[in-house]
Design a protein around this motif. Structure first.
Motif, short mmCIF file in Angstrom:
data_model
loop_
_atom_site.label_atom_id
_atom_site.label_comp_id
_atom_site.label_asym_id
_atom_site.label_seq_id
_atom_site.Cartn_x
_atom_site.Cartn_y
_atom_site.Cartn_z
N SER A 26 -2.42 32.26 -5.57
CA SER A 26 -2.29 30.93 -6.18
C SER A 26 -3.61 30.47 -6.78
O SER A 26 -4.65 30.51 -6.13
CB SER A 26 -1.85 29.92 -5.11
OG SER A 26 -2.25 28.62 -5.47
N ASP A 28 -4.43 27.45 -7.60
CA ASP A 28 -4.89 26.21 -6.97
C ASP A 28 -5.62 26.51 -5.67
O ASP A 28 -6.65 25.89 -5.38
CB ASP A 28 -3.70 25.28 -6.72
CG ASP A 28 -3.07 24.85 -8.02
OD1 ASP A 28 -3.84 24.70 -9.01
OD2 ASP A 28 -1.84 24.71 -8.08
N ASP A 29 -5.12 27.47 -4.91
CA ASP A 29 -5.80 27.85 -3.66
C ASP A 29 -7.19 28.40 -3.96
O ASP A 29 -8.17 28.06 -3.30
CB ASP A 29 -4.99 28.91 -2.91
CG ASP A 29 -3.76 28.30 -2.26
OD1 ASP A 29 -3.62 27.06 -2.38
OD2 ASP A 29 -2.97 29.06 -1.67
N ILE A 31 -9.06 27.88 -6.57
CA ILE A 31 -9.94 26.82 -7.03
C ILE A 31 -10.43 25.99 -5.86
O ILE A 31 -11.63 25.67 -5.74
CB ILE A 31 -9.24 25.96 -8.10
CG1 ILE A 31 -9.15 26.76 -9.40
CG2 ILE A 31 -9.99 24.65 -8.33
CD1 ILE A 31 -8.34 26.09 -10.48
N ALA A 32 -9.53 25.69 -4.97
CA ALA A 32 -9.90 24.92 -3.79
C ALA A 32 -10.95 25.66 -2.97
O ALA A 32 -11.92 25.07 -2.47
CB ALA A 32 -8.67 24.62 -2.93
N VAL A 48 -9.18 24.42 -15.91
CA VAL A 48 -7.86 25.07 -15.92
C VAL A 48 -7.30 24.96 -17.34
O VAL A 48 -7.33 23.90 -17.94
CB VAL A 48 -6.91 24.38 -14.92
CG1 VAL A 48 -5.53 25.03 -14.99
CG2 VAL A 48 -7.48 24.47 -13.51
N ASP A 134 -3.10 32.49 -12.76
CA ASP A 134 -2.23 32.04 -11.68
C ASP A 134 -1.20 33.12 -11.36
O ASP A 134 -0.58 33.67 -12.26
CB ASP A 134 -1.53 30.73 -12.10
CG ASP A 134 -0.88 30.06 -10.89
OD1 ASP A 134 -1.32 30.37 -9.75
OD2 ASP A 134 0.02 29.22 -11.10
#
Lengths: 515, 384
Positions: A26, A28-29, A31-32, A48, A134
């Motif tokens: 993922s 988002d994961d 990036i986090a 993004v 992604d």
């Protein structure tokens, strides 16, 4: 020191980041995760982007601001990704799409695919841009580095009136190109390593494979591997860490700011060492006579170059001897001074309150203070220092009979002769003081014992297994061709012994070439 | 920790080694008086010796461009005693290593020199290369005292004079080591230059001319400047100088400059008697012709050379005769030559050499070669 380490370690453990963990699919994961790793770093940029035609293509790029070339990223990454029209041919699953992006979309030459988190973190701090897609557990490591560097300027040390004007700057890559441009041969090797547990400074070993001694190379690599330091700011750190004879005041590794000088050393079978962020390259092994060699010597007429070299050798000898011999003669062996000279010294010394030795130390210290003051102040007040130092202090001290005029001459001569050998400044000062003490305690006798000790010390030194006094004291013409004399180029058909032993011949000697 | 203590103990011992041994022989030159020359006289009142020292006065020299001088005189029984006692007069130790001359009065010289020069050659502070003089004046210190007239350091002037003495050859150049060497050898007698005060038009100057002749360590007589020159010919010590030559009528007309000279002395048995055969070869240049007539026309160069050779021959012989008859002093070193050339004969003659020398047959043959006539090949011609 130990305390901070503990707290840093606890910080790291509080974050609970395992840099060997696999990447997440993922975006988002991921990036986090990066946000957590670079938590208090304001220079980190995360962006993004999505493709205008295909919603599947959702990507992230991560870089550190200031270390990248913005134009390159805009034109090479973001614009093509946003506008490229993906078709079915370009793949259906994220892995295929990633391959398409790498080979067809991104318009930058240097791209490496990577799936390891620690490699990617290293790439980001090194100024690379990383690219995520992604749904794909991997990244592209894109080299779009770009930062300001100093221009290639004339080096401020090792000045030459005739010869190349280029000097190294702080960028390792630029420096390597300066060397490469002078040796266009695949035999020239550049081997990179990182040194510094925290700074990870890029270090490059540079040598000619057919000339450099494999033993010395192995020894150097072994020593570099054993270096334990957290950061490197200059090759000076490295020189001190890997040198032989750590207690000797003499330099055991050469350093230069001139690419032409590095190339000439490489061509003799030596090995050069450059690091990111320092304009000084190290060359090794280093021998004593290199202290007297200026790069200009090789570009001007050999007879004049030889004369200059002899001047430097005599200058070095005078600069360690003059104060010691003066003190020994004036306070012990007055019978060795010519009568008239003795009379004028005796006249000048009258009513000077200090003993000769105190006078000598006083004046030498003042000279060193002036030198040190002149070395670091801005150029605009440099003149003031020399006026205050030379005129005001010197003249007034003699007029006020605090020091005698002969001592001012002695110190002046000592200072000037030291300047002849900028590379030897440090060792000469130390040797001079030791000799001065020896001749203060034991007169001329002490001076000669001090000299004897100096010669024994120099003779016992070794730099990477090569005798420091290589060629000194030899009577074979081949050994002294590039020592205190500089033989003409048509006569230097062999490389220096020991260092260039692997492939001695620079060129065929004339006689053989004719046959 | 262990290495630290090792380093510390090494440092400590080095510091102690150096500081406890002290500064061996350390002395500042401004704490010393530089001696330029010494005169030794006999003090008749107390019947002991009087030492006069000329020293360089650096204090005065500060104001003037030229170094000035100071004189000190003291009497005592031994020289070293006097030399040390002088500290109480000057306040500073004397630095003897730059002394250039030692002048002895004739009286001292006639009584025997060994007792006065022993200290000078034995002591470690003095040097053996000082020039030795015998004063022809009554007292030796008078010569040194000339400095108040000339305003210069007499000793250094004398030393300079001795360096240039080879151009005149009217006095021998003798340093103290050389003198002692001669005293010790049995086939050679010592000589020393004589020093005078010379006064003309109220201006006094020192003047070195002539030789004092010694038998053993006692002075027995003198030679004047000309005789000295011929004696030096016999000793093969001539390096320069001028030879006067008379013209055919007997007036001194020509001067020959000696360019180089070589003397060979050979002992030979002739009819059962030892004979010294002296052969001198002198290369000269004709440097002066006090005559308006061209010498080439009137007299050949060869004739001048021959006449010069004859007179030189005679002069040398007469000096040797004088030595043999008057002083019985073998200043020419004939004994040494016999020693070298005929060691067996020498063994027999050694003990009675002084008598043997007196009766020695001597033959002199002098050859003079005129190499050039300096810048001009003719005399100055008078125009009509």
């Amino acid at each position: 020191m130990a305390k901070t380490e503990i707290t840093e370690n606890s910080d790291r453990s509080a974050l609970k980041i395992d840099s060997s963990q696999p990447l997440s699919r993922s975006l988002d994961d991921t990036i986090a995760l990066f946000r957590r790793i670079f938590s208090s770093d304001g220079t980190l940029r995360i962006r993004v982007i999505e493709n205008a035609h295909d919603k599947r293509i959702r990507c992230g790029i991560i870089y550190v601001d200031g270390m990248i070339d913005r134009d390159l990223i805009q034109n090479g990454i973001t614009k093509p990704i946003m506008t490229y029209e993906f078709t079915d041919e370009d793949g259906s699953n994220p892995a295929e799409l990633m391959e398409t992006i790498r080979t067809r979309v991104i318009n930058i030459c240097d791209i490496i695919a990577s799936t390891k988190l620690d490699e990617l973190i290293g790439a980001v701090v090194g100024g690379k841009t990383i690219f995520f897609l992604d749904g794909y557990a991997g990244a592209l490591n894109i080299n779009a580095q770009g930062w300001e560097t100093r221009a290639i300027e004339e080096p401020s040390t090792d000045k030459a009136i005739r010869g190349p004007r280029e000097g190294f700057n702080e960028s390792l890559l630029t420096n390597l190109t300066l060397i490469r441009r002078r040796v266009q041969n695949s035999d020239l090797k550049f081997v990179f390593t990182d040194i510094g547990t925290r700074s990870k400074t890029q270090t490059c070993i540079c040598y000619l494979e057919s000339l450099a001694s494999p033993d010395i190379l192995k020894e150097l690599q072994g020593r570099l591997a054993r270096v334990e330091i957290d950061h490197l700011l200059d090759t000076g750190y490295l020189a001190e860490l890997i040198r032989d004879e750590p207690y000797s005041p003499f330099e055991m590794i050469g350093s230069t700011e001139r690419p032409d000088s590095v190339v000439s050393k490489i061509m003799e079978g030596r090995i050069a060492l450059l690091i990111e962020g320092s304009p000084f390259a190290l060359t090794l092994p280093y021998v004593f006579v290199e202290n007297f060699q200026a790069s200009e010597d090789y570009y001007i007429n050999y007879s004049f170059a030889t004369f200059n070299r002899l001047l430097r050798v005599i200058g070095a000898f005078m600069s360690i001897s003059i104060p010691a011999v003066y003190v020994a003669l004036v306070t012990y062996s007055q019978e060795m001074v010519p009568t008239l000279l003795l009379l004028s010294i005796a006249t000048a010394r009258l009513s000077v309150p200090f003993p000769t030795i105190v006078e000598a130390f006083l004046m030498l210290t003042i000279f060193e203070i002036l030198r040190e003051a002149g070395a670091r102040i801005p150029n605009s007040i440099g003149q003031a220092v020399s006026i205050v130092g030379a005129l005001v202090l010197g003249q007034a001290a003699v007029d006020a009979r605090i020091v005698s005029a002969p001592m001012v001459i002695v110190v002046g001569l000592t200072g000037i002769t030291t300047l002849l050998n900028p590379r030897l400044t440090g060792p000469l000062i130390i040797v001079r003081i030791l000799l001065l003490l020896a001749s203060f305690f034991f007169g001329i006798y002490g001076y000669f014992f001090g000299l004897l000790g100096l010669v024994i010390h120099l003779m016992s030194l070794r730099s990477f297994g090569v005798s420091y006094m290589l060629g000194v004291g030899s009577i074979r013409p081949q050994d002294i061709k590039d020592t205190a004399v500089r033989a003409p180029w048509w006569d230097m058909y062999l490389r220096p012994a020991v260092i260039g032993a692997r492939n001695m011949r620079r060129k065929q000697p004339k006689r053989q070439a004719k046959r | 920790m262990k290495t630290l203590s090792k380093v510390l103990s090494a440092l400590l011992s080095a510091v102690m080694l150096i500081s406890l041994s002290g500064c061996w022989n350390y002395s500042e030159i401004d704490d010393m008086n530089i001696v330029a020359g010494v005169a030794i006289d006999k003090n008749k009142k107390e019947n002991n010796l009087q030492l006069t020292v000329e020293m360089v006065d650096t204090q005065e020299g500060m104001q003037q461009s030229q170094a000035s001088f100071k004189m000190i005189s003291l009497s005592g029984n031994t020289i070293f005693d006097i030399a040390r006692n002088m500290i109480s007069l000057t306040g500073k130790k004397l630095l003897w290593s730059h002394a250039k001359v030692i002048i002895l009065s004739e009286e001292v010289a006639r009584e025997g020199l060994i007792k006065v020069i022993d200290w000078y050659s034995r002591d470690t502070e003095t040097r053996a290369d000082v020039f030795l003089f015998v004063s022809s004046e009554k007292n030796a210190h008078e010569v040194l005292n000339l400095n108040s007239e000339t305003k210069t350091i007499i000793s250094y002037e004398l030393a300079q004079m001795m360096n240039d003495e080879t151009f005149t050859s009217t006095a021998p150049v003798v340093q103290i080591w050389d003198f002692i060497d001669k005293l010790e050898s049995s086939g050679d007698n010592a000589i020393a230059p004589l020093i005078y005060m010379y006064e003309k038009n109220g201006q006094k100057n020192e003047h070195v001319n002539g030789t004092a002749v010694f038998v053993r360590d006692r002075m027995v007589g003198k030679l004047n400047g000309d005789e000295t020159k011929y004696a030096l010919f016999a000793k093969n010590k001539i390096k320069g100088g001028v030879l006067e030559v008379e013209n055919a009528k007997g007036t001194p007309t020509y001067s020959l400059e000696i360019l180089s000279s070589r003397t060979k002395v050979k002992p030979k048995w002739v009819d059962g008697r030892l004979e010294m055969q002296i052969h001198t070869v002198t290369h000269t240049g004709l440097d002066e012709a006090m005559s308006a007539e061209g010498f080439a026309g009137e007299e050949t160069i060869q004739a001048i050379a021959e006449r010069a050779g004859e007179s030189l021959q005679q002069n040398i012989l007469s000096v040797i005769r004088k030595m043999q008859r008057e002083y019985h002093a073998d200043i020419f070193g004939f004994g040494e030559i016999v020693h070298e050339e005929m060691p067996r004969t020498w063994r027999k003659l050694k003990d009675k050499w002084p008598e043997e020398f007196t009766g020695l047959d001597v033959k002199v043959r002098s050859e003079i070669i005129i190499q050039s006539t300096a810048k001009s090949s003719r005399t100055i011609k008078l125009g009509d």
